[in-house]
Write an enzyme that holds these catalytic residues in place. Structure first.
Site, PDB file in Angstrom:
ATOM      1  N   CYS A  10      -8.204  -0.115   7.067  1.00 41.74           N
ATOM      2  CA  CYS A  10      -7.022   0.742   7.175  1.00 41.74           C
ATOM      3  C   CYS A  10      -6.873   1.143   8.640  1.00 41.74           C
ATOM      4  CB  CYS A  10      -7.166   1.982   6.305  1.00 41.74           C
ATOM      5  SG  CYS A  10      -5.873   3.187   6.631  1.00 41.74           S
ATOM      6  N   ASP A  65      -0.776  29.155   5.725  1.00 42.13           N
ATOM      7  CA  ASP A  65      -0.836  27.693   5.815  1.00 42.13           C
ATOM      8  C   ASP A  65      -1.099  27.151   4.411  1.00 42.13           C
ATOM      9  OD1 ASP A  65      -1.185  25.054   6.472  1.00 42.13           O
ATOM     10  OD2 ASP A  65      -2.917  25.357   7.777  1.00 42.13           O
ATOM     11  N   CYS A 105       3.007  21.995   5.271  1.00 40.62           N
ATOM     12  CA  CYS A 105       2.984  20.533   5.196  1.00 40.62           C
ATOM     13  C   CYS A 105       4.081  20.037   4.264  1.00 40.62           C
ATOM     14  CB  CYS A 105       1.617  20.037   4.742  1.00 40.62           C
ATOM     15  SG  CYS A 105       1.124  20.740   3.172  1.00 40.62           S
ATOM     16  N   CYS A 113       0.841  -1.202   0.000  1.00 40.90           N
ATOM     17  CA  CYS A 113       0.000   0.000   0.000  1.00 40.90           C
ATOM     18  C   CYS A 113       0.875   1.252   0.000  1.00 40.90           C
ATOM     19  CB  CYS A 113      -0.906  -0.002   1.235  1.00 40.90           C
ATOM     20  SG  CYS A 113      -1.901   1.492   1.386  1.00 40.90           S
TER      21      CYS A 113
HETATM   22  N1  SAH Z   1      -5.454  26.606   7.621  1.00 41.17           N
HETATM   23  C1  SAH Z   1      -6.459  25.668   7.225  1.00 41.17           C
HETATM   24  C2  SAH Z   1      -6.308  25.094   5.822  1.00 41.17           C
HETATM   25  C3  SAH Z   1      -4.918  24.752   5.335  1.00 41.17           C
HETATM   26  S1  SAH Z   1      -4.820  23.754   3.885  1.00 41.17           S
HETATM   27  C4  SAH Z   1      -6.577  24.561   8.249  1.00 41.17           C
HETATM   28  O1  SAH Z   1      -5.706  24.405   9.092  1.00 41.17           O
HETATM   29  O2  SAH Z   1      -7.567  23.838   8.212  1.00 41.17           O
HETATM   30  C5  SAH Z   1      -4.568  24.878   2.626  1.00 41.17           C
HETATM   31  C6  SAH Z   1      -5.808  25.582   2.156  1.00 41.17           C
HETATM   32  O3  SAH Z   1      -5.405  26.488   1.133  1.00 41.17           O
HETATM   33  C7  SAH Z   1      -6.868  24.710   1.521  1.00 41.17           C
HETATM   34  O4  SAH Z   1      -8.102  25.008   2.129  1.00 41.17           O
HETATM   35  C8  SAH Z   1      -6.880  25.107   0.044  1.00 41.17           C
HETATM   36  O5  SAH Z   1      -8.175  25.067  -0.510  1.00 41.17           O
HETATM   37  C9  SAH Z   1      -6.395  26.526   0.114  1.00 41.17           C
HETATM   38  N2  SAH Z   1      -5.695  27.080  -1.054  1.00 41.17           N
HETATM   39  C10 SAH Z   1      -4.929  26.451  -1.958  1.00 41.17           C
HETATM   40  N3  SAH Z   1      -4.356  27.336  -2.787  1.00 41.17           N
HETATM   41  C11 SAH Z   1      -4.770  28.567  -2.382  1.00 41.17           C
HETATM   42  C12 SAH Z   1      -4.492  29.907  -2.821  1.00 41.17           C
HETATM   43  N4  SAH Z   1      -3.688  30.137  -3.843  1.00 41.17           N
HETATM   44  N5  SAH Z   1      -5.059  30.917  -2.148  1.00 41.17           N
HETATM   45  C13 SAH Z   1      -5.880  30.695  -1.095  1.00 41.17           C
HETATM   46  N6  SAH Z   1      -6.172  29.458  -0.641  1.00 41.17           N
HETATM   47  C14 SAH Z   1      -5.629  28.415  -1.275  1.00 41.17           C
END
Ligand code: SAH
Length: 552
Positions: free
Chosen positions: A167, A390, A417, A77
């Site tokens: 899983c 984020d 991440c 997997c």
């Molecule tokens: N801070 C949040 C989400 C983080 S994940 C938490 O902790 O839950 C990253 C997020 O960025 C996702 O929701 C995705 O949809 C969004 N995203 C991706 N590219 C983006 C961009 N260019 N501008 C704004 N948001 C974006």
């Protein structure tokens, strides 16, 4: 080394993807399933000039970090790469990965890195660490060679489905849900999607569980506008305890992207609710929500700590998803602005603010790299005290980083991440007036090679600033920040007094105020050189701008 050659080696290192790295005959080999510390016998399966890939044939002497994987499918997997490694060693692996990226990509000094050990998971009620944490699963459906309908996970680097059965990273109820869907499909002759032929209906089944509420959400991703006998399936699924939402997501594209745009709701609500700390959140099938709720509390706790809020600050939460971090911070901030690209998530964020009776959070829909620069252009005088970002794996767009520098928040909290793009972006910010104060990895994805990291950057004070700028001169770097600062001052002055001022005038006023940053930049080399002097009305306007930017 040649293909099919048998070799023996001791695994001395691990790749970022979790493969063991060993040497044989002066040649580097990457070997899946081999663990640091193992002595193994392997076979070359692919030979390049200076390196190759090997297959693990036999473990001659097991690594002291080896443990028995819980899941029988853990090797084929592609979901877990590190299940055969002890949990403590996994945490070490992740700390090393973050360190390597910060040093190699970010250019930070290893000895001076403010890197903390990874925050790992505590043992659960059965004494295990790092299992059963995921609140979300996306299970591909397909057919086995003998024609049965199967589900599971993709094998590493391919799209062949490994039938994992249960899983161990997810909730036990997933299996019941997936079996309900499978037997329904068999009974009604509904075929799974075949991605080679681009035919068949059911592509993936997405399941979400609300850890604190027990609510369940099921969404079938289908290659079509509807699911025959969908009501019957919904009825069966709604019989499962906690089931709160059953829906279809329409994805007719030939793509690896799992979700399409259109939703069809079959039963229950359009979302489930979960809690983080004392706040409740609504989560739609399409919205992002952290997959490890136990560790999310620790992660957000760090974000809150790093944000250093006193109750008055203006905070931006970029890439805010359903507003989780925004609302977590709102109680300690003056005003929070969130920016998110996915419309369903923004709707959730606004609903979540209302649900928790939070009135000092506002959400913008759009890409952060467009929304923030646009907003700043329209409100150049508005201050941002803290900016939280984020982003997804690819990190922040440069356009966004540039605007952040111009807005010059006291603190930037970077949640990432992907430590490689994190390192790239930190390098950019730290070359332009920020210092890296803390780096805290959090293990959000046990058993996999993924690691989440939260970093605190703070704006250098004027005195520290001088040092840095001088160093940059020595390195012959053009300081983006210093340009931005001059630009900011010029814009501010123009806006507030209608006067146009030059960098030279700004430098002269800065020097008068004792805050000149670049001693040999923009200034007369000697006392009597013929340089225009800043007229008093412009000096007053520049001083006002310096005051506004809290530089004097
Ligand atoms: N801070 C949040 C989400 C983080 S994940 C938490 O902790 O839950 C990253 C997020 O960025 C996702 O929701 C995705 O949809 C969004 N995203 C991706 N590219 C983006 C961009 N260019 N501008 C704004 N948001 C974006």
């Amino acid at each position: 080394m040649e293909k099919n050659q048998i070799f023996e080696t001791v695994i001395e290192d691990m790749s970022e993807q979790g493969e063991g790295i060993g040497r044989a005959g002066g040649y580097t080999l990457f070997i899946k399933d081999a663990l640091i510390g193992d002595r193994i016998e392997g076979k070359v399966i692919k030979a390049k000039k200076t390196y190759g890939y090997g297959k693990l044939l036999r473990i001659l002497e097991p690594s002291p970090f080896r443990v028995e994987p819980l899941c029988p499918a853990s090797s084929p997997c592609g979901g877990c790469q590190l299940q055969a490694m002890s949990y403590d060693r996994q945490l070490q692996f992740k700390e090393d990965k973050v360190r390597n990226h910060l040093v190699r990509i970010g250019g930070f000094e290893e000895k001076e890195l403010p890197l903390e050990p990874v925050i790992g998971m505590e043992p659960d009620e059965t004494g295990q660490r790092g299992f059963r944490y995921r609140n979300k699963g996306q299970f591909p459906f397909g057919r086995s060679k003998d024609g049965r309908i199967v589900y599971g996970f993709y094998a590493g680097r391919t799209h062949s489905i490994v039938e994992t059965g249960e899983c161990f990273l997810g909730a036990p109820v997933n299996r019941r849900i997936l079996e309900t869907v499978r037997s329904f499909m068999e009974e009604y002759g509904i075929s799974p999607y075949d991605e080679v032929r681009h035919e068949g209906l059911v592509r993936h089944v997405l399941i979400r569980t609300g850890r604190h509420t027990g609510e369940l959400l099921v969404c079938l991703v289908v290659n079509g506008g509807e699911l025959p006998h969908g009501r019957e399936l919904a009825k069966r699924l709604m019989e499962i305890e906690g089931m709160a939402s059953v829906s279809l997501n329409v994805n007719r594209q030939r793509t690896n992207v799992i979700l399409g745009e259109q939703m069809v709701y079959l039963a229950g609500k359009a979302y489930i609710t979960d809690r983080i700390g004392s706040l409740a959140y609504r989560i739609s099938p399409q919205s992002f929500y952290q997959v490890n709720p136990v560790q999310t509390e620790k992660l957000y706790g760090k974000v809150l700590e790093f944000a250093g809020l006193t109750g008055r600050e203006t905070v931006w939460d970029l890439y805010c998803g359903i507003g989780t971090i925004s609302l977590f911070l709102a109680g300690r901030a003056g005003q929070v602005y969130g920016v998110e690209a996915v419309p369903a998530a923004v709707r959730n964020a606004r609903e979540n603010a209302a649900l928790n009776r939070i009135s000092n959070a506002e959400f913008f829909e759009g890409r952060a790299e467009k929304v923030l620069p646009g907003w700043y252009e329209a409100h150049p005088q508005a201050a941002a005290d803290v900016i939280v970002v984020d982003p997804p794996r690819k990190g922040c767009a440069e356009e966004l980083l540039r605007t952040m520098l111009r807005m010059a928040p006291r603190r930037i909290v970077y949640v990432s991440c992907d430590s490689a793009t994190l390192a790239r972006d930190l390098k950019y910010l730290c070359a332009a007036g920020y210092s890296l104060e803390q780096v805290q990895p959090v293990d959000m994805f046990p058993m996999t090679v993924g690691v989440e990291t939260v970093c605190l950057l703070s704006k250098l004070h004027a005195d520290q600033h001088i040092e840095v700028e001088l160093q940059m001169d020595e390195l012959d770097l053009t300081a983006a920040e210093s340009k931005a600062t001059y630009e900011e001052i010029k814009n501010y002055v123009l806006e507030h007094s209608g006067l146009k001022v030059s960098s030279l005038y700004i430098a002269q006023v800065k020097e008068k105020c004792g805050i000149i940053e670049r001693v040999n930049y923009n200034l007369p080399k000697s006392e009597n050189s013929r340089q225009p002097k800043c007229p008093p009305e412009k000096e007053a306007a520049i001083r006002e701008a310096l005051g506004h930017f809290r530089m004097i």
